[in-house]
Design a protein around this motif. Sequence first.
Motif, PDB file in Angstrom:
ATOM      1  N   ALA A 148       3.298  -5.424   1.472  1.00 52.76           N
ATOM      2  CA  ALA A 148       2.142  -4.545   1.528  1.00 52.76           C
ATOM      3  C   ALA A 148       1.854  -3.984   0.143  1.00 52.76           C
ATOM      4  O   ALA A 148       2.766  -3.771  -0.649  1.00 52.76           O
ATOM      5  CB  ALA A 148       2.398  -3.414   2.507  1.00 52.76           C
ATOM      6  N   SER A 149       0.579  -3.734  -0.100  1.00 52.96           N
ATOM      7  CA  SER A 149       0.147  -3.123  -1.347  1.00 52.96           C
ATOM      8  C   SER A 149      -0.940  -2.123  -1.010  1.00 52.96           C
ATOM      9  O   SER A 149      -1.904  -2.470  -0.292  1.00 52.96           O
ATOM     10  CB  SER A 149      -0.382  -4.185  -2.303  1.00 52.96           C
ATOM     11  OG  SER A 149      -0.860  -3.598  -3.485  1.00 52.96           O
ATOM     12  N   VAL A 150      -0.796  -0.875  -1.464  1.00 49.09           N
ATOM     13  CA  VAL A 150      -1.804   0.156  -1.228  1.00 49.09           C
ATOM     14  C   VAL A 150      -2.062   0.903  -2.540  1.00 49.09           C
ATOM     15  O   VAL A 150      -1.268   0.834  -3.476  1.00 49.09           O
ATOM     16  CB  VAL A 150      -1.361   1.163  -0.135  1.00 49.09           C
ATOM     17  CG1 VAL A 150      -1.259   0.470   1.219  1.00 49.09           C
ATOM     18  CG2 VAL A 150      -0.053   1.836  -0.493  1.00 49.09           C
ATOM     19  N   ALA A 151      -3.178   1.610  -2.591  1.00 47.19           N
ATOM     20  CA  ALA A 151      -3.522   2.366  -3.806  1.00 47.19           C
ATOM     21  C   ALA A 151      -2.592   3.552  -4.000  1.00 47.19           C
ATOM     22  O   ALA A 151      -2.230   3.882  -5.116  1.00 47.19           O
ATOM     23  CB  ALA A 151      -4.978   2.817  -3.725  1.00 47.19           C
ATOM     24  N   ALA A 152      -2.213   4.208  -2.899  1.00 46.44           N
ATOM     25  CA  ALA A 152      -1.312   5.373  -2.967  1.00 46.44           C
ATOM     26  C   ALA A 152      -0.558   5.501  -1.647  1.00 46.44           C
ATOM     27  O   ALA A 152      -1.107   5.186  -0.586  1.00 46.44           O
ATOM     28  CB  ALA A 152      -2.096   6.640  -3.246  1.00 46.44           C
TER      29      ALA A 152
END
Length: 71
Positions: free
Chosen positions: A61-65
């Motif tokens: 997973a990759s998220v901005a924050a």
Amino acid sequence: MRLIAAALLFLVVGTAGAATCSPLASGNWSNAAIWNCSAVPGAADTVDVNGGYVVTLDTNASVAALTLNPG
């Protein structure tokens, strides 16, 4: 003039899909049903996991924050 128009279009389109997501229940990260944003959080999204919920990271997973708040 075209460069400015292209830059403005990029800014509008680039931020249109961003959401702030929090779990509504414990479960797997990949399960859209546990998220209040009705989707699995993506790279442009902000994720807040509040105490009381356990979210199992069962996929990359990759998220901005990401904020983890103790319960």
